[in-house]
Design a protein around this motif. Sequence first.
Motif, mmCIF file in Angstrom:
data_model
loop_
_atom_site.group_PDB
_atom_site.id
_atom_site.type_symbol
_atom_site.label_atom_id
_atom_site.label_comp_id
_atom_site.label_asym_id
_atom_site.label_seq_id
_atom_site.Cartn_x
_atom_site.Cartn_y
_atom_site.Cartn_z
ATOM 1 N N PHE A 1 -58.437 4.443 48.073
ATOM 2 C CA PHE A 1 -57.149 4.692 48.701
ATOM 3 C C PHE A 1 -56.188 5.399 47.757
ATOM 4 O O PHE A 1 -56.289 5.256 46.543
ATOM 5 C CB PHE A 1 -56.503 3.378 49.160
ATOM 6 C CG PHE A 1 -57.160 2.781 50.371
ATOM 7 C CD1 PHE A 1 -56.624 2.989 51.628
ATOM 8 C CD2 PHE A 1 -58.317 2.030 50.258
ATOM 9 C CE1 PHE A 1 -57.223 2.460 52.754
ATOM 10 C CE2 PHE A 1 -58.928 1.498 51.372
ATOM 11 C CZ PHE A 1 -58.383 1.707 52.625
ATOM 12 N N LYS B 1 -59.080 3.213 57.418
ATOM 13 C CA LYS B 1 -58.481 4.517 57.126
ATOM 14 C C LYS B 1 -57.125 4.352 56.457
ATOM 15 O O LYS B 1 -56.746 5.146 55.608
ATOM 16 C CB LYS B 1 -58.285 5.327 58.417
ATOM 17 C CG LYS B 1 -59.544 5.897 59.002
ATOM 18 C CD LYS B 1 -59.207 6.771 60.209
ATOM 19 C CE LYS B 1 -60.446 7.315 60.865
ATOM 20 N NZ LYS B 1 -60.108 8.138 62.045
ATOM 21 N N CYS B 2 -56.392 3.328 56.846
ATOM 22 C CA CYS B 2 -55.002 3.194 56.405
ATOM 23 C C CYS B 2 -54.664 1.720 56.204
ATOM 24 O O CYS B 2 -55.072 0.873 56.989
ATOM 25 C CB CYS B 2 -54.107 3.808 57.489
ATOM 26 S SG CYS B 2 -52.359 3.714 57.151
ATOM 27 N N GLU C 1 -56.502 0.933 60.992
ATOM 28 C CA GLU C 1 -55.326 0.541 60.222
ATOM 29 C C GLU C 1 -55.275 -0.964 60.027
ATOM 30 O O GLU C 1 -55.647 -1.720 60.914
ATOM 31 C CB GLU C 1 -54.078 0.988 60.990
ATOM 32 C CG GLU C 1 -52.770 0.580 60.364
ATOM 33 C CD GLU C 1 -51.578 1.046 61.187
ATOM 34 O OE1 GLU C 1 -50.650 0.241 61.340
ATOM 35 O OE2 GLU C 1 -51.578 2.185 61.663
ATOM 36 N N CYS D 1 -51.859 5.793 61.910
ATOM 37 C CA CYS D 1 -51.403 5.283 60.621
ATOM 38 C C CYS D 1 -49.885 5.183 60.648
ATOM 39 O O CYS D 1 -49.186 5.998 60.059
ATOM 40 C CB CYS D 1 -51.880 6.212 59.504
ATOM 41 S SG CYS D 1 -51.842 5.451 57.880
ATOM 42 N N LEU E 1 -56.812 -1.188 45.711
ATOM 43 C CA LEU E 1 -56.814 -0.117 46.705
ATOM 44 C C LEU E 1 -57.366 1.183 46.125
ATOM 45 O O LEU E 1 -58.166 1.869 46.770
ATOM 46 C CB LEU E 1 -55.406 0.086 47.267
ATOM 47 C CG LEU E 1 -54.925 -1.047 48.183
ATOM 48 C CD1 LEU E 1 -53.435 -0.919 48.457
ATOM 49 C CD2 LEU E 1 -55.713 -1.082 49.474
ATOM 50 N N GLN E 2 -56.962 1.509 44.908
ATOM 51 C CA GLN E 2 -57.477 2.728 44.273
ATOM 52 C C GLN E 2 -58.990 2.650 44.101
ATOM 53 O O GLN E 2 -59.705 3.619 44.361
ATOM 54 C CB GLN E 2 -56.791 2.963 42.928
ATOM 55 C CG GLN E 2 -55.350 3.379 43.070
ATOM 56 C CD GLN E 2 -54.596 3.317 41.747
ATOM 57 O OE1 GLN E 2 -55.085 2.793 40.748
ATOM 58 N NE2 GLN E 2 -53.376 3.846 41.753
ATOM 59 N N TRP F 1 -50.952 3.296 52.313
ATOM 60 C CA TRP F 1 -52.063 3.819 51.533
ATOM 61 C C TRP F 1 -53.089 4.379 52.510
ATOM 62 O O TRP F 1 -53.331 3.778 53.567
ATOM 63 C CB TRP F 1 -52.721 2.701 50.724
ATOM 64 C CG TRP F 1 -51.868 2.153 49.632
ATOM 65 C CD1 TRP F 1 -50.774 1.344 49.754
ATOM 66 C CD2 TRP F 1 -52.035 2.364 48.233
ATOM 67 N NE1 TRP F 1 -50.261 1.039 48.524
ATOM 68 C CE2 TRP F 1 -51.017 1.655 47.574
ATOM 69 C CE3 TRP F 1 -52.960 3.079 47.478
ATOM 70 C CZ2 TRP F 1 -50.896 1.650 46.192
ATOM 71 C CZ3 TRP F 1 -52.841 3.061 46.105
ATOM 72 C CH2 TRP F 1 -51.806 2.356 45.471
ATOM 73 N N VAL F 2 -53.689 5.522 52.188
ATOM 74 C CA VAL F 2 -54.722 6.093 53.041
ATOM 75 C C VAL F 2 -56.016 6.245 52.251
ATOM 76 O O VAL F 2 -56.002 6.445 51.041
ATOM 77 C CB VAL F 2 -54.306 7.452 53.658
ATOM 78 C CG1 VAL F 2 -53.135 7.261 54.620
ATOM 79 C CG2 VAL F 2 -53.972 8.481 52.606
ATOM 80 N N ASN F 3 -57.107 6.154 52.967
ATOM 81 C CA ASN F 3 -58.430 6.173 52.368
ATOM 82 C C ASN F 3 -58.915 7.613 52.238
ATOM 83 O O ASN F 3 -59.054 8.327 53.229
ATOM 84 C CB ASN F 3 -59.387 5.361 53.246
ATOM 85 C CG ASN F 3 -60.690 5.060 52.575
ATOM 86 O OD1 ASN F 3 -61.139 5.807 51.712
ATOM 87 N ND2 ASN F 3 -61.316 3.974 52.976
ATOM 88 N N THR F 4 -59.219 8.031 51.030
ATOM 89 C CA THR F 4 -59.657 9.399 50.774
ATOM 90 C C THR F 4 -60.988 9.718 51.440
ATOM 91 O O THR F 4 -61.288 10.882 51.681
ATOM 92 C CB THR F 4 -59.771 9.663 49.255
ATOM 93 O OG1 THR F 4 -60.704 8.735 48.688
ATOM 94 C CG2 THR F 4 -58.422 9.517 48.571
#
Length: 135
Positions: free
Chosen positions: A83, A54-55, A30, A107, A78-79, A91-94
């Motif tokens: 994320f 991850k976050c 994180e 997170c 981020l996208q 925001w979290v990581n896909t």
Amino acid sequence: TQSTWGARYVPKVRLDRVLRYLPEDVVLEELKVDAQGHDAEVVAGVGKFLPRFKCIIGEFDTTAYAAAEKSFSVERLLQDAGFVFVANGMWVNTRFAADFKAGRYICSAYDVEATQTTILAALRRAPRPPLIHIS
């Protein structure tokens, strides 16, 4: 001078200059940022290491900070790094969807928390990468 160091001067170091010393296989759980309206610049300073988190949690709506100037889209940054937005600056990581599904994550912060259900719902909303057909 050293006697005034810290009293008037706070050194700035980009996070990517620090993170480069970590082994390449280390996953970073994180990044929680609270930089008084400059959270987007801090996240940008992570550089190529962004996909290893991850976050990410931060205050990316800078309307409350008159001095904050954002000359880029932190959302796009981020996208592009994989994320997806969850809620409240989180925001979290896909790339770590399996870890989120299995509950293997940290997170949260004192002011931001999302349930596993909320995180998984955000991951389901994430755009899927296009399929590549090899002929």
